[in-house]
Design an enzyme around this catalytic site. Structure first.
Site, PDB file in Angstrom:
ATOM      1  N   GLN A  78       0.173   0.814   1.416  1.00 46.91           N
ATOM      2  CA  GLN A  78       0.891   1.040   2.670  1.00 46.91           C
ATOM      3  C   GLN A  78       1.374   2.485   2.759  1.00 46.91           C
ATOM      4  O   GLN A  78       2.473   2.812   2.313  1.00 46.91           O
ATOM      5  CB  GLN A  78       2.068   0.071   2.811  1.00 46.91           C
ATOM      6  N   PHE A  79       0.546   3.340   3.350  1.00 51.97           N
ATOM      7  CA  PHE A  79       0.900   4.755   3.465  1.00 51.97           C
ATOM      8  C   PHE A  79       2.133   4.967   4.334  1.00 51.97           C
ATOM      9  O   PHE A  79       2.822   5.983   4.209  1.00 51.97           O
ATOM     10  CB  PHE A  79      -0.283   5.573   3.993  1.00 51.97           C
ATOM     11  N   THR A  80       2.468   4.018   5.201  1.00 48.73           N
ATOM     12  CA  THR A  80       3.609   4.197   6.103  1.00 48.73           C
ATOM     13  C   THR A  80       4.947   4.228   5.366  1.00 48.73           C
ATOM     14  O   THR A  80       5.964   4.587   5.963  1.00 48.73           O
ATOM     15  CB  THR A  80       3.647   3.106   7.189  1.00 48.73           C
TER      16      THR A  80
END
Length: 147
Positions: A78-80
């Protein structure tokens, strides 16, 4: 590396209508990789995931680890988690690692968890995923290699 650990009684991840990963009691890990991350952080974070006492004993106290209960892990990239929201209304993700580095470190991280004899299921790196979970407690812990 930034991790969100959620103690779950069950969790699953679906991609394009198909369940690609599913666990029972254990941890759902949301895994973010930063532009500054290296393999050096993986050992400490995998040890914390496996050995942190997040599960209740017979007296209702959080004294048991994932290893103690024979729990499982569902890991989701999850890059967010590296969203910068300090300016404006649109987050920027400049602090998140580029996909090549992120995938390499994510794969290295999940492999290190498996080396600790933990059942690890995963989502699909870079895919649009739907995650379902039953957060037990609820218990949610944030681990950040920079802190």
């Amino acid at each position: 590396m930034r991790l969100i650990l959620q103690r779950v009684s069950r969790a699953s991840v679906t991609v394009e209508g198909k369940i690609v990963g599913e666990i029972n009691q254990g941890l759902l890990l949301l895994v973010g990789i930063s532009i500054h991350d290296t393999e050096a952080v993986i050992g400490t974070l995998t040890d914390k995931c496996v050995n942190m006492r997040l599960f209740e004993d017979g007296q209702g106290k959080m004294n048991l680890s994932l290893r103690d209960i024979g729990g499982q892990i569902l890991a989701i990239s999850q890059f967010t988690l590296y969203a910068d929201t300090t300016r404006g209304r649109r987050p920027n993700f400049l602090g998140a690692a580029k996909p090549e580095l992120a995938k390499y470190l994510y794969d290295t991280f999940t492999a290190a968890l498996r080396e600790k004899d933990i059942l690890v299921k995963e989502g699909v790196f870079g895919a649009m995923m739907n995650v379902e979970l039953c957060n037990a407690g609820p218990v949610t812990i944030i681990l950040d290699s920079e802190k």
